[in-house]
Design a protein around this motif. Structure first.
Motif, short mmCIF file in Angstrom:
data_model
loop_
_atom_site.label_atom_id
_atom_site.label_comp_id
_atom_site.label_asym_id
_atom_site.label_seq_id
_atom_site.Cartn_x
_atom_site.Cartn_y
_atom_site.Cartn_z
N LEU A 87 -8.12 1.10 16.41
CA LEU A 87 -7.80 1.15 14.99
C LEU A 87 -8.86 1.94 14.22
CD1 LEU A 87 -5.98 0.01 12.64
CD2 LEU A 87 -7.66 -1.81 12.45
N MET A 88 -10.12 1.64 14.53
CA MET A 88 -11.20 2.29 13.79
C MET A 88 -11.26 3.79 14.07
SD MET A 88 -13.97 -0.73 14.21
CE MET A 88 -15.39 0.07 13.58
N PHE B 297 -6.49 -3.22 5.88
CA PHE B 297 -7.04 -2.72 7.14
C PHE B 297 -8.55 -2.88 7.22
CE2 PHE B 297 -4.18 -0.26 10.03
CZ PHE B 297 -3.00 -0.76 9.52
N GLY B 298 -9.21 -2.82 6.09
CA GLY B 298 -10.65 -3.00 6.08
C GLY B 298 -11.02 -4.39 6.58
N ALA C 260 -10.20 -4.67 10.31
CA ALA C 260 -11.16 -3.96 11.15
C ALA C 260 -12.48 -4.72 11.21
CB ALA C 260 -11.38 -2.55 10.63
N HIS C 261 -12.85 -5.36 10.10
CA HIS C 261 -14.12 -6.07 10.07
C HIS C 261 -14.08 -7.35 10.90
CE1 HIS C 261 -17.91 -7.54 8.58
NE2 HIS C 261 -17.33 -8.69 8.31
N MET C 262 -12.95 -8.04 10.89
CA MET C 262 -12.90 -9.38 11.45
C MET C 262 -12.33 -9.44 12.88
SD MET C 262 -14.02 -11.61 9.22
CE MET C 262 -13.35 -13.18 9.80
N CYS C 263 -11.38 -8.58 13.19
CA CYS C 263 -10.54 -8.84 14.37
C CYS C 263 -11.04 -8.14 15.63
CB CYS C 263 -9.11 -8.40 14.09
SG CYS C 263 -8.38 -9.31 12.74
N ASP C 264 -10.58 -8.69 16.77
CA ASP C 264 -10.78 -8.03 18.05
C ASP C 264 -9.56 -7.18 18.38
OD1 ASP C 264 -13.23 -9.40 18.46
OD2 ASP C 264 -12.05 -11.20 18.88
N VAL D 44 0.81 -1.23 0.00
CA VAL D 44 0.00 0.00 0.00
C VAL D 44 0.83 1.27 0.00
CG1 VAL D 44 -2.26 -0.68 0.80
CG2 VAL D 44 -0.42 -0.44 2.45
N THR D 45 1.88 1.32 0.82
CA THR D 45 2.63 2.58 0.90
C THR D 45 3.37 2.84 -0.41
OG1 THR D 45 4.39 1.37 1.98
CG2 THR D 45 2.90 2.58 3.39
N PRO E 39 -15.43 -4.30 3.14
CA PRO E 39 -15.30 -4.09 4.58
C PRO E 39 -14.76 -2.69 4.84
CG PRO E 39 -13.67 -5.68 3.81
CD PRO E 39 -14.50 -5.31 2.63
N ARG E 40 -15.28 -2.02 5.86
CA ARG E 40 -14.86 -0.64 6.11
C ARG E 40 -14.01 -0.57 7.35
NH1 ARG E 40 -20.78 1.45 5.22
NH2 ARG E 40 -20.95 0.83 3.03
N ILE E 41 -13.16 0.40 7.33
CA ILE E 41 -12.24 0.53 8.46
C ILE E 41 -12.89 1.35 9.57
CG2 ILE E 41 -11.09 2.62 7.61
CD1 ILE E 41 -8.46 1.21 8.53
N ASP E 42 -13.89 2.15 9.23
CA ASP E 42 -14.42 3.07 10.23
C ASP E 42 -15.79 2.66 10.75
OD1 ASP E 42 -15.59 3.36 7.84
OD2 ASP E 42 -15.43 5.53 7.70
N LEU F 267 -15.76 -13.77 4.09
CA LEU F 267 -15.60 -13.18 5.44
C LEU F 267 -16.82 -13.49 6.30
CD1 LEU F 267 -13.91 -9.73 4.68
CD2 LEU F 267 -12.84 -11.84 5.46
N SER G 218 -4.63 2.94 3.16
CA SER G 218 -5.70 1.99 2.87
C SER G 218 -7.00 2.70 2.49
CB SER G 218 -5.94 1.08 4.08
OG SER G 218 -6.50 1.84 5.13
N ALA G 219 -7.08 4.01 2.76
CA ALA G 219 -8.29 4.75 2.41
C ALA G 219 -8.32 5.10 0.93
CB ALA G 219 -8.38 6.00 3.26
N ARG H 15 -18.18 -0.91 11.90
CA ARG H 15 -18.20 -2.36 12.02
C ARG H 15 -19.63 -2.86 11.82
NH1 ARG H 15 -14.18 -5.91 15.48
NH2 ARG H 15 -14.82 -7.90 14.65
N LEU I 270 0.04 3.30 7.01
CA LEU I 270 -0.71 2.19 6.43
C LEU I 270 -2.20 2.48 6.45
CD1 LEU I 270 0.89 -1.07 7.90
CD2 LEU I 270 1.17 -0.13 5.62
N TYR I 271 -2.64 3.02 7.58
CA TYR I 271 -4.05 3.30 7.79
C TYR I 271 -4.55 4.30 6.76
CZ TYR I 271 -8.09 5.21 10.34
OH TYR I 271 -9.32 5.63 10.71
#
Lengths: 279, 265, 309
Positions: free
Chosen positions: B230-231, B203-204, B207-211, A187-188, A258-261, B182, B247-248, A263, B243-244
């Motif tokens: 993270l979110m 990261f998506g 964020a969706h799957m992990c604790d 990504v970077t 899936p979104r990062i912001d 997923l 990923s956007a 859930r 990285l965060y």
């Protein structure tokens, strides 16, 4: 020169097979001006085949048809293989996903770029080398003299892709087709390669066709987006408005990311509607 | 957090020797509770997949300590461990034997462990991963990428393990198929009470799957953070933030990112 | 694409539909479908069919030798020696008055036996050595591959000559000698193939399931290597037939009066100027059969080699 660089009208690609004709691209029409046009779709949507068909680089058994395939006043449908060779590389460049397959492994990258320049413009060896070093600098390679003498296996993925960009841009083409150019990159690194591509494309006033499966990337990188599904363009809209897309397929794809912001307990799954094949 | 179900202490893996010695994993420690989804995120070559290969027993050359479900992970291959830990690989095109039907692929672990009731087990796992039993006689080349990944998950489930190691399980799939897989992984985790260690660069997905998630770079864990942190973008490390943000999507901002090494290692 | 397959298949009835059906109801059908699709690709190539035809003709000739032979292949008749091809002796007679057509027909049995035995010895041996070396690696690999190199460093015919010289001349020893020279290229090939698959995820998956090395080699690695081994052996058949003929020609293979084609060619050499058919007929037989195996091997490569599809 105003007006579109490339006009595509009614482009179809079909493959004959044991079970009859299999369409890969079904009557696709669009234009490209001095802008970044993204083609997004899932695997098998025909996005790559569209890019290849423009350059007539489809596999030999593919049947390509088009009402119009016009590039800067040249009719590509009627163009002979010889004319196409003059167009490919020189006037329309192509960047593929993995530079490792596009570069000759036994020749230094510098010589390959210089060669690309000399094939298309008559120039002396020293001039070609000068231009190559300048081009390597333009793609932000910090030590162009050293990189000039490296072999393709000695450079990293991101560097390889920048070298490909240099090689494709040095003959000063009018149009660049990039097929998943950053999918193999981290990504970077991806962002830095895209910045270079972005700058060079706008500086030189090129048209860019950016083929990708990554909705987010295309939405943020391109000016306009075409969404392909099963060989057809189902929706075409300005990239900034992608998130306001109306076609249920585009909407479904966006929803399923899936979104990062945020859930969600479950990701909405795309329900494919057979009507999308016809509508 | 409950007692650690998977515990890794000072894990080190290196490749090559002499001047070309590379520390792929350079002293990594983490704990995962039972039923938790733990993410390992980072760019290629950061060592995240190497950790999975060490924990699964595919690569016996590692040092440090690791226990899974109270049992120390042995350096030599341990058939009993196969019933505790299984793995799902990234590339669904390379993880199924091209000459074996789905049935043969699923039957193999059952035969190896001398378990009875093969056909019933196969039917159960196929149903569980959402494939009709009619798929048993298909060859991999007759399946789509998503269907192959479902078969790979079914194969991992057939020995009824407690821990699944997921190595980029959806990165080779289309987004709509990714969503299905997923969801499937979430469902299975709930019904089977599984513990996941999920490796991803996305990261998506994380964020969706992990604790909880550990961010890796150059073989070490830079930081560990909860998915909430993270979110909300509450990370301490600049690299994590980079990285965060990357990923956007693309941003035109001209701030130079960490300069990539010019020459491949 | 799959949608088209389904509609087409259902449009046609019976066996073809079963062979192209989307819903497979048993392992037998799955295998039959795979064979059928392979056959369709094979049959689309006319040279492949020609090669298969020649090889089948060789088999038929060998099986039906007593029926198709017009004379006793061993019956000498000195008053009918060196007769040119005619209606009573289709391919003429040799220096002892034996019917050449009948001898070639019976000779097909010898050729077929050589081919089968060599394939049955060299194929599995090469496959086993190659896969074990490739999969286990380390010192096992070094030892097995050095052994292979030793065998490879001599030209096949020379090595076969040495073996026959040591074992004594005769057809059985010739076959053994040829088999011993035929396995090393197959072992090399199987090893190379194994090296590419041993890091595959599907091998990792079965290791994770707890499979032993032996099980992995036999059940998972070998099936990947078998197609290329079959292709290689088929392509090598021409060489094997020529080596066998060469040994026969030098008097080290099949012994007179056995109608081995190489031995026949060798005897015919002395009469070449006056009676060309003595050498030409077995020569043509060797040529045609070698060609047949080569065409078949090429076609099998197109059908079986996963890289070409």
């Amino acid at each position: 020169m105003n007006g579109p660089i490339l006009t595509v009208e009614g482009l179809s690609v079909t493959f004959p097979s044991l079970q009859g004709k299999v369409p890969a691209v079904r009557g696709v029409s669009f234009t490209v001006g001095r802008e970044k046009v993204g083609i997004v779709g899932e695997s098998g949507s025909g996005k790559s085949m569209t890019g290849r068909a423009i350059l007539k680089l489809t596999p030999p058994r593919a049947q390509v048809e088009a009402r119009h395939l016009r590039f800067r006043g040249i009719d590509l449908v009627a163009a002979s293989e010889r004319e196409m060779r003059g167009i490919r590389g020189r006037r329309i460049g192509m960047i593929l996903q993995d530079p490792k397959f596009a570069l000759n492994p036994v020749q230094t990258v510098g010589r390959q770029i210089a060669e690309a320049f000399r094939i298309h413009r008559r120039a002396s060896g020293t001039e070609a080398k000068q231009r190559t070093l300048a081009m390597l600098e333009a793609v932000r390679i910090r030590n162009p003299h050293r990189v000039y003498d490296l072999y393709p296996h000695e450079v990293s993925g991101g560097m390889g892709q920048r070298i490909m960009i240099a090689m494709m841009l040095i003959p000063e083409p009018d149009l660049l087709i990039a097929d998943e150019p950053t999918s193999a990159l981290d990504v970077t690194v991806r962002i830095s390669v895209l910045r270079i591509l972005d700058e060079l494309v706008s500086e030189r006033g090129l048209g860019l066709i950016f083929i990708s499966h990554d909705l987010n990337l295309v939405a943020t990188f391109c000016d306009r987006v075409l969404i392909m599904y099963a060989g057809r363009i189902v929706e075409s809209l300005p990239a900034a408005e992608l998130h306001a897309a109306r076609h249920p397929y585009t909407r479904g794809l966006l929803e399923s990311l899936p979104r990062i912001d945020e859930r969600r307990a479950r990701l909405p799954v795309l329900a494919r509607d057979p009507a999308w094949l016809i509508a | 957090m409950s007692r650690a179900f998977v515990s890794v202490r000072d894990l080190r893996v290196s490749f090559g020797r002499g001047a070309r010695l590379i520390h792929a994993v350079d002293g990594v420690s983490f704990d995962v509770a039972e039923g938790e989804v733990f993410g390992l995120v980072g760019e290629s070559g950061c060592g995240k997949s190497t950790i999975l290969r060490a924990l699964s027993g595919l690569n016996p050359d590692w040092s440090g300590e690791a226990t899974i479900a109270g049992r120390p992970v042995a350096r030599t291959r341990d058939p009993a461990m196969a019933r505790t830990v299984q793995m799902v690989f990234q590339d669904p095109y390379g993880s199924l034997h091209p000459k074996h039907t789905v049935e043969t692929a699923l039957m193999e672990p059952v035969r190896i462990h001398g378990l009875g009731d093969g056909p019933r087990r196969i039917e159960r796992v196929l149903t569980e991963v959402g494939l009709s039993p009619a798929f048993r006689y298909r060859y991999p080349h007759q399946l789509s990428g998503g269907q192959r990944q479902r078969v790979a998950i079914a194969r991992a489930l057939i020995l009824e393990p407690r821990v699944l190691l997921l190595d980029e399980p959806t990165s080779a799939l289309d987004v709509s198929v990714q969503a299905e897989i997923l969801n499937l992984l979430s469902d299975i985790r709930r019904t089977e009470n599984l513990t996941y260690i999920l490796v991803s660069h996305d990261f998506g997905v994380i964020a969706h799957m992990c604790d909880r998630v550990a961010v890796m770079n150059h073989g070490v864990i830079l930081e560990e953070l909860t998915v909430e942190a993270l979110m909300q973008g509450r990370m301490r490390h600049a690299y994590t933030r980079e990285l965060y943000e990357a990923s956007a999507g693309y941003t035109r901002r001209l701030e130079r990112s960490g300069e990539e090494a010019d020459v491949a290692a | 694409m799959t949608a088209e397959v389904r509609t087409e298949a259902s449009a046609q009835g019976g066996l073809r539909a079963w062979l192209l059906a989307e819903t497979v109801t048993g392992p037998g059908q799955a295998r039959a479908q795979k064979l059928y699709l392979g056959w369709r690709r094979f049959a689309a190539n006319p040279l492949a069919l020609l090669g298969l035809g020649i090889v089948l003709a060789l088999v038929l000739l060998a099986v039906l030798a007593p029926l198709v032979a017009t004379h006793d292949p061993f019956a000498q008749s000195l008053d009918r020696r060196l007769l040119p091809p005619s209606s009573s002796h289709l391919l003429g007679t040799d220096e002892l008055g034996r019917d050449i057509w009948s001898r070639i027909a019976y000779g097909a049995r010898i050729t077929l036996m050589i081919v089968l035995l060599v394939a049955l010895i060299a194929g599995p041996l090469g496959l086993l050595i190659g896969t074990v070396a490739g999969y286990l690696g380390g010192w096992v690999d070094v030892a097995l591959m050095r052994l292979t190199d030793v065998f490879l460093s001599f030209p096949g015919l020379i090595l076969a000559l040495a073996f026959v010289a040591a074992l004594g001349s005769g057809l059985e020893n010739a076959i053994l000698a040829i088999a011993l020279t035929a396995w090393p290229p197959i072992a090399r090939l199987a090893r190379a193939e194994t090296l590419t698959v041993r890091r595959a995820d599907y091998i990792a998956a079965v290791r994770l399931a707890g499979a032993s090395d032996l099980r992995i080699i036999v059940r998972h690695v070998m099936p990947i290597c078998i197609p290329s081994v079959i292709i290689r052996i088929t392509l090598n058949m021409a060489g094997i037939i020529l080596t066998a003929a060469g040994l026969g020609f030098l008097g080290l293979g099949a012994q007179p009066p056995s109608p081995e084609w190489g031995a026949m060619l060798s005897t015919g050499r002395a009469y070449m100027l006056g009676s060309w058919w003595l050498a030409a007929m077995p020569g043509i037989a060797i040529l045609v059969v070698s060609l047949g195996f080569n065409l078949l091997g090429d076609a099998l490569r197109d059908v079986l080699d996963p890289r070409s599809s």
